[in-house]
Design a protein around this motif. Structure first.
Motif, PDB file in Angstrom:
ATOM      1  N   ARG A  22       0.823  -1.206   0.000  1.00 21.68           N
ATOM      2  CA  ARG A  22       0.000   0.000   0.000  1.00 21.68           C
ATOM      3  C   ARG A  22       0.857   1.256   0.000  1.00 21.68           C
ATOM      4  O   ARG A  22       0.575   2.214  -0.732  1.00 21.68           O
ATOM      5  N   CYS A  23       1.888   1.253   0.825  1.00 23.70           N
ATOM      6  CA  CYS A  23       2.750   2.424   0.934  1.00 23.70           C
ATOM      7  C   CYS A  23       3.443   2.713  -0.399  1.00 23.70           C
ATOM      8  O   CYS A  23       3.489   3.867  -0.863  1.00 23.70           O
ATOM      9  N   LEU A  24       3.962   1.687  -1.052  1.00 22.77           N
ATOM     10  CA  LEU A  24       4.676   1.884  -2.307  1.00 22.77           C
ATOM     11  C   LEU A  24       3.718   2.227  -3.449  1.00 22.77           C
ATOM     12  O   LEU A  24       4.079   2.997  -4.363  1.00 22.77           O
ATOM     13  N   ARG A  25       2.516   1.666  -3.409  1.00 20.39           N
ATOM     14  CA  ARG A  25       1.524   2.037  -4.435  1.00 20.39           C
ATOM     15  C   ARG A  25       1.174   3.514  -4.324  1.00 20.39           C
ATOM     16  O   ARG A  25       1.045   4.208  -5.345  1.00 20.39           O
ATOM     17  N   GLU A  26       0.989   3.991  -3.108  1.00 19.33           N
ATOM     18  CA  GLU A  26       0.673   5.408  -2.908  1.00 19.33           C
ATOM     19  C   GLU A  26       1.793   6.298  -3.433  1.00 19.33           C
ATOM     20  O   GLU A  26       1.543   7.408  -3.917  1.00 19.33           O
TER      21      GLU A  26
END
Length: 342
Positions: free
Chosen positions: A212-216
């Motif tokens: 999630r963090c890297l997608r954001e």
């Protein structure tokens, strides 16, 4: 030798409460009241009973006591394994909370196997334990029904849930996984690999936080994940680090799902001459023993496993006694511990 010590024993040879009563020349109910710690018994009489019990080597029979009182003193605690320091810390806190209150933890090990958990529940729930502590929420529907239909008070540990009527103590594994990934981004890292072992539910939740963090940030690349079903270990961590260096030359950081494999990664980096954090930053999870002594010291997420054990056991005590326990879900949070490896 007294009559009590000459009297033939039952076939087991066990000294009984009746034996103590005869030796002390009191009634069995008086012995029972003294050994339960009731203060209404005359002090001299109580001392005589305790002296007889000590002299005869009397050990109370918990099964007989539970049958007589219709109340068990055992609490079934199900954990995935005992070789992980995380669960040892949790169990120590559970014991220290329950034992002084007269309850005795009975430990079952599931080995991350839902079928094995079912077997443990089928084996121990018919004995009507006073309470149940289980790890997380990932279990079979059969296991859920066994717990629900048993009527035994139950508290879930290490994870949280917003579901109604669910008692739980823990923290968000997903949020913690995102936090350590965000830290690596804040340090300027852009090609962040994720290395995981065991692949149990909580490891996969940390992986989801990483994603999630890297997608954001627009930087997620599934090719940078190395997921091994093998048991987490220092040796495996070294192999995973070597694999990342060999297959992913552009990687500038690795988030290991647990500190033991992160420690193995750091040892491999030293052996291979890979500069940490200059060439590759390394982060772990759980802040296990020895992480602060690595070269360089390991950045990690400190998880509150002892606090989870204490708070979960305290919540269960309230449920077993029918007392108000406060919020059904207790979120204990986590701590990002930044050291030299990032």
């Amino acid at each position: 030798m007294t009559d009590a010590t000459r009297r033939p024993r039952r076939s087991s040879g066990r000294i009984t409460l009746d034996d103590v009563a005869r030796d002390a020349a009191v009634s069995p109910i008086t012995v029972s009241r003294v050994l339960r710690g009731e203060r209404s018994v005359d002090a001299q009489l109580a001392e005589r009973v305790r002296a007889s019990a000590d002299r005869l080597g009397y050990v109370p029979d918990p099964a007989a006591r539970a049958l007589a009182s219709q109340r068990s003193t055992q609490v079934l605690v199900l954990v995935p394994m005992l070789s992980n320091t995380l669960f040892v810390d949790l169990l120590e806190a559970v014991h220290r909370t329950l034992f002084p209150e007269g309850f005795h933890p009975l430990i079952g090990v599931t080995h991350y196997d839902t079928t094995e958990e079912e077997l443990l529940l089928r084996t121990y729930l018919p004995h009507r334990p006073a309470g149940l502590l289980v790890t997380g929420f990932d279990r079979s529907e059969t296991a859920r029904q066994l717990i629900a239909r048993s009527g035994v008070p139950c508290v879930h540990l290490m994870e949280t849930s917003t579901a109604p009527d669910v008692a739980c103590v823990g923290f968000s594994q997903t949020a913690a996984g995102a936090a350590i990934t965000r830290h690596l981004l804040d340090r300027g890292r852009r090609r962040i690999a994720f290395c995981a072992a065991q692949l149990d539910p909580r490891t996969l939740q940390r992986a989801e936080g990483y994603r999630r963090c890297l997608r954001e940030a627009g930087l997620y690349d599934p090719a940078l994940e190395v997921l091994s079903p093998e048991r987490s270990s220092v040796a495996l961590g070294a192999r995973l680090f070597e694999e990342v260096v060999r297959r992913m030359p552009g990687v500038d950081a690795i988030f290991f799902c647990n500190d033991d494999i992160a420690q193995g990664g750091l040892l491999a980096a030293n052996r291979l001459g890979v500069a940490v954090p200059g060439r590759i930053a390394v982060a772990g999870f759980n802040d296990l023993e020895g992480s602060d002594q690595m070269v360089p010291p390991l950045t990690t997420v400190r998880t509150p496993r002892a606090e989870v054990g204490r708070a979960g056991a305290a919540m269960l005590l309230g449920l077993m006694r029918g007392a108000p326990t406060g919020p059904g879900c207790v979120e204990l949070g986590y701590e990002l511990v930044v050291r030299g490896s990032t």
